[in-house]
Design an enzyme around this catalytic site. Structure first.
Site, PDB file in Angstrom:
ATOM      1  CG  HIS A 120      -0.843  -4.415   5.000  1.00 25.40           C
ATOM      2  ND1 HIS A 120      -1.294  -3.168   5.369  1.00 25.40           N
ATOM      3  CD2 HIS A 120      -1.963  -5.137   4.702  1.00 25.40           C
ATOM      4  CE1 HIS A 120      -2.615  -3.131   5.310  1.00 25.40           C
ATOM      5  NE2 HIS A 120      -3.048  -4.319   4.907  1.00 25.40           N
TER       6      HIS A 120
ATOM      7  CD  GLU B  79       2.427  -4.633   8.236  1.00 28.56           C
ATOM      8  OE1 GLU B  79       2.723  -5.828   8.041  1.00 28.56           O
ATOM      9  OE2 GLU B  79       3.099  -3.694   7.788  1.00 28.56           O
TER      10      GLU B  79
ATOM     11  CG  HIS C   7      -0.265   0.100   2.527  1.00 27.08           C
ATOM     12  ND1 HIS C   7       0.238   1.282   3.026  1.00 27.08           N
ATOM     13  CD2 HIS C   7      -0.006  -0.841   3.464  1.00 27.08           C
ATOM     14  CE1 HIS C   7       0.778   1.072   4.206  1.00 27.08           C
ATOM     15  NE2 HIS C   7       0.647  -0.212   4.501  1.00 27.08           N
TER      16      HIS C   7
ATOM     17  NE  ARG D 200      -1.699   0.128   6.838  1.00 26.20           N
ATOM     18  CZ  ARG D 200      -2.224  -0.433   7.919  1.00 26.20           C
ATOM     19  NH1 ARG D 200      -3.432  -0.064   8.329  1.00 26.20           N
ATOM     20  NH2 ARG D 200      -1.558  -1.356   8.600  1.00 26.20           N
TER      21      ARG D 200
END
Length: 229
Positions: A182, A87, A9, A60
């Protein structure tokens, strides 16, 4: 030959403010939006036609995927969101400023928390403020698998079942796949498909908003790898 594309991202608001983010759902910064849009431009120039998209359940990454797909005129393709691409969970470090944390605990300790393959950060309890156990997006998960903190090893262990059950079959069927996720979930996947050692994976950096393209053979071996930038 199937193509697999990874995009970390774009810069998030907490990347900008130098805070540990993990599973906290923060938005892209203005620069992050530009990075995601540029990724779409690069993908359009590459001419890759996608069959399936995957992302995490965090804003995100979702927005990065959408900006990228919009930029290459493929916003319509099937998309699946999963917590397994989230993430790495930074536990009780989430929300803390990285520089201030280093001042408190020492650079070496913070480096170990951030970069060690199998050292866990300080953990959150399910009853602690900020615990993912209180987040509605994880309400359908067995509470025992919602982490209070993760290292890269644990992140890899939760990502691989999704790879084996969902992503790998698409690639084996010759489908082109894009994953917007991520830094650490993509590092975990990179470790797996490139067979990178526990020591060497700690030196791998995933650039924000830069698509990485793999050509995969019919046994899911990496034939070639290149960055679009």
């Amino acid at each position: 030959m199937a193509k697999l594309v990874f995009i970390r991202h774009g810069q998030s608001e907490w990347n900008l403010s130098n805070q540990f983010t993990g599973w906290v759902d923060v938005d892209l910064s203005e620069e992050g939006v530009k990075q995601a849009q540029n990724a779409g431009k690069l993908l359009k120039e590459s001419g890759i036609q996608f069959d399936q998209a995957y992302t995490s359940v965090l804003t995100r990454a979702i927005k990065t995927l959408h900006y990228a797909l919009e930029g290459c005129d493929q916003l319509w393709i099937p998309e699946m969101k999963t917590w397994r691409l989230n993430e790495r969970h930074y536990g009780a470090l989430q929300g803390l400023n990285k520089a201030e944390t280093a001042e408190k605990y020492g650079d070496e300790q913070v480096h170990i928390w951030r970069r060690s393959y199998d050292t866990l950060p300080p953990l959150l309890k399910a009853t602690d403020e900020g615990s993912a156990a209180k987040d509605r997006r994880y309400a359908n998960l067995d509470p025992r698998i919602i982490p209070g903190g993760e290292n890269l090893k644990v992140t890899l262990e939760r990502v691989i079942p999704f790879w084996e059950d969902e992503i790998a079959p698409k690639l084996l069927d010759g489908k082109n796949v894009i994953i917007a996720a991520h830094g650490n979930s993509l590092r975990a996947l990179t470790k797996y498909i490139e067979n990178i050692s526990d020591d060497d994976i700690m030196n791998l950096e995933m650039a924000t908003g830069e698509p990485v393209v793999y050509d995969m053979d019919d046994k899911l071996n990496v034939v070639s790898k290149k960055k679009l930038n």
